[in-house]
Scaffold this active site. Structure first.
Site, PDB file in Angstrom:
ATOM      1  N   GLN A  73       0.816  -1.206   0.000  1.00  0.00           N
ATOM      2  CA  GLN A  73       0.000   0.000   0.000  1.00  0.00           C
ATOM      3  C   GLN A  73       0.856   1.266   0.000  1.00  0.00           C
ATOM      4  O   GLN A  73       2.041   1.239   0.328  1.00  0.00           O
ATOM      5  CB  GLN A  73      -0.923   0.004   1.216  1.00  0.00           C
ATOM      6  CG  GLN A  73      -2.041  -1.029   1.132  1.00  0.00           C
ATOM      7  CD  GLN A  73      -3.040  -0.878   2.251  1.00  0.00           C
ATOM      8  OE1 GLN A  73      -2.975  -1.586   3.241  1.00  0.00           O
ATOM      9  NE2 GLN A  73      -3.982   0.041   2.100  1.00  0.00           N
ATOM     10  N   HIS A  74       0.198   2.362  -0.368  1.00  0.00           N
ATOM     11  CA  HIS A  74       0.686   3.734  -0.177  1.00  0.00           C
ATOM     12  C   HIS A  74       1.757   4.196  -1.155  1.00  0.00           C
ATOM     13  O   HIS A  74       1.974   5.399  -1.295  1.00  0.00           O
ATOM     14  CB  HIS A  74       1.230   3.947   1.249  1.00  0.00           C
ATOM     15  CG  HIS A  74       0.374   3.412   2.338  1.00  0.00           C
ATOM     16  ND1 HIS A  74      -0.964   3.717   2.459  1.00  0.00           N
ATOM     17  CD2 HIS A  74       0.663   2.578   3.373  1.00  0.00           C
ATOM     18  CE1 HIS A  74      -1.453   3.105   3.529  1.00  0.00           C
ATOM     19  NE2 HIS A  74      -0.496   2.411   4.089  1.00  0.00           N
TER      20      HIS A  74
ATOM     21  N   ASP B 179      -2.280  -4.817   0.170  1.00  0.00           N
ATOM     22  CA  ASP B 179      -1.800  -6.107   0.674  1.00  0.00           C
ATOM     23  C   ASP B 179      -2.574  -6.598   1.894  1.00  0.00           C
ATOM     24  O   ASP B 179      -2.910  -7.789   1.991  1.00  0.00           O
ATOM     25  CB  ASP B 179      -0.304  -6.064   0.948  1.00  0.00           C
ATOM     26  CG  ASP B 179       0.139  -4.886   1.805  1.00  0.00           C
ATOM     27  OD1 ASP B 179      -0.708  -4.086   2.253  1.00  0.00           O
ATOM     28  OD2 ASP B 179       1.356  -4.745   2.021  1.00  0.00           O
TER      29      ASP B 179
END
Length: 474
Positions: A71-72, A235
């Protein structure tokens, strides 16, 4: 037999599983490594994905595929679909100051109300603000912002830079697509959709953002009538789906970092910023906390004692609950939950009688698990129900971690068999996209432990953790 594929594009590597859509049976798999570092050229992920697919036998007989990813991560593209600079990953902390600036401008409570999260260094919005301030020329060229799984799904579908032989459909930025779970980690998306004001505040101007697909929506096919590409996921949401987690289930994952996330029916907005109100991959919500100190706590103490992990576990079980009063508050890398980036670890309560290898080993396991139990308390404080713990990650296979978890948590602890649950979640999503029905694939369990709470463990940990926090804040 109809086959589906799932991808886990994590920080360390890319894993691909190919499964029977009807039963979930594993047919074949592949893996390829990712480069180290907190910023990575996304091309490395694409090459690893292609290598992992090849090792898994290709996709010619696969009907659908979905990608779950870390992520991110900030993937910024120019108007020709080219990556402008290496992606900043979730664990790149240079944007910590940018997070503070955004909170000061908007307010923590307002961020939580609008997006379900309060900015921290890991979120995409803070990385965009860092880019605006540190590399303004690069920021000015940004035409689209994507996340790792969005970009890989786009590439699978044949899109990419105009001069790339692997991108026959060219740089159609409007074809970028994501899902609710990954969008919820940007700090510019909420239950009502994208918050363009927050995006512009971060980047300095508007940009193309991936359209947000529902859990069973397809992004589109691969070129030449190939496999259908599902929405994908972040994830943690992928892992929750891979475990078939439902409301009342709390996943406690012990990896490089620790995470505690629960499936919830309604969104969470924690103005303190402790609990991130993420979405999940099924249409529900995934309130989550993260700790920086997880499996590495056991690594450190095992090295200190000169033992391997099996022996560390045996030693820990030789000691009584509470480790004779020895307490390890394991903030070796500072801490995120609680938010104490400058804290250090503390081993206290030692006497001539209790300073033994067994008590030190037990203090390590108890300290690790108490930090995660504090995170569970924070999730519960948002009204989330916890009926059982699903304990995953490499450390969950240690018998001492399992048994002591049952003494720390106050609900049953279930340990699934080792597996690639993020990739499995993506494969489940691919099957769901294909059939319209959520797969009822079985999840094999390695252990089930009833709650056996020992109050001394958390009581003495809470006292020492409070001392460490006070010292770190001073």
């Amino acid at each position: 037999m109809t086959l589906v594929a799932g991808v886990d594009s994590s920080t360390q590597s890319c894993k691909v599983v190919v499964r029977d859509a009807a039963t979930g049976a594993l047919v074949r798999s592949g893996r390829a490594a990712h480069p180290d570092g907190t910023e990575v050229d996304p091309q490395a992920w694409w090459e690893a994905l292609r290598a992992a697919i090849t090792e898994a036998g290709g996709l010619d007989d696969v009907a659908a595929i979905a990608v779950a990813g870390q992520q991110h991560g900030m993937v910024v593209l120019d108007d020709a679909g080219r990556v402008i600079r290496p992606a900043l990953l979730w664990n790149d902390t240079r944007s910590a100051g940018a997070a503070r600036d955004l909170i000061a401008e908007v307010g923590a409570a307002e961020y939580a109300r609008r997006t379900g999260v309060v900015p921290v260094a890991s979120f995409t919005a803070t990385k965009l603000r860092w880019l605006r301030d540190a590399e303004p020329d690069a920021a000015a060229r940004v035409a689209a912002v994507a996340l790792p799984h969005d970009w890989l799904s786009w590439r699978l579908r044949g899109f990419g830079p105009a001069d790339d032989a692997d991108a026959p459909l060219g740089p159609v930025l409007d074809e970028l697509a994501t899902d609710r779970s990954d969008a919820s980690g940007t700090a510019y998306w909420g239950a009502g959709g994208y918050d363009r004001d927050l995006l512009v505040r971060a980047l300095g101007h508007d940009a193309v953002l991936p359209r947000v697909l529902g859990p069973t929506d397809a992004a589109g096919p691969m070129p030449g009538g190939g496999a259908l590409v599902g929405a994908g996921a972040g994830d943690n949401a992928g892992a929750a789906l891979g475990l078939d987690a439902r409301p009342g289930d709390v996943v406690v994952s012990i990896g490089t970092s620790g995470t505690v996330f629960a499936v919830a029916d309604s969104p969470v907005a924690d103005a303190a910023g402790t609990v991130a109100g993420f979405a999940d991959a099924t249409g529900a919500w995934l309130p989550l906390i993260a700790t920086l100190n997880a499996a590495q706590v056991l690594d450190v103490v095992a090295r200190l004692l000169g033992v391997d992990h099996d022996e560390l576990g045996r030693l820990a079980l030789d000691a009584e609950p509470g480790a004779g009063g020895a307490v390890l508050v394991p903030y070796f890398a500072g801490e995120r939950t609680p938010n104490l980036p400058d804290a250090t670890a503390s081993l206290s309560g030692l006497t001539l009688a209790n300073t033994t290898p067994a008590n030190l080993a037990r203090a390590a396991v108890e300290g690790l698990l108490c930090g995660l139990a504090d995170g569970l308390d924070a999730v519960r404080s948002q009204g989330v129900e916890a009926r059982r713990i699903l304990l995953i990650g490499g450390a969950a296979q240690n018998p001492a971690v399992r048994r002591i978890a049952a003494q720390v948590f106050d609900v049953p602890v279930v340990v699934p068999a080792p597996g690639e649950y993020v990739a499995d979640g993506a494969a489940r999503q691919a099957a769901w996209t294909l059939t319209g029905e959520r797969p009822a694939w079985p999840v094999e369990l390695a252990a089930e432990l009833p709650p056996d709470p020992r109050g001394i463990i958390r009581a003495q940990y809470a006292e020492r953790a409070a001392d460490v926090a006070e010292a770190a804040i001073r």
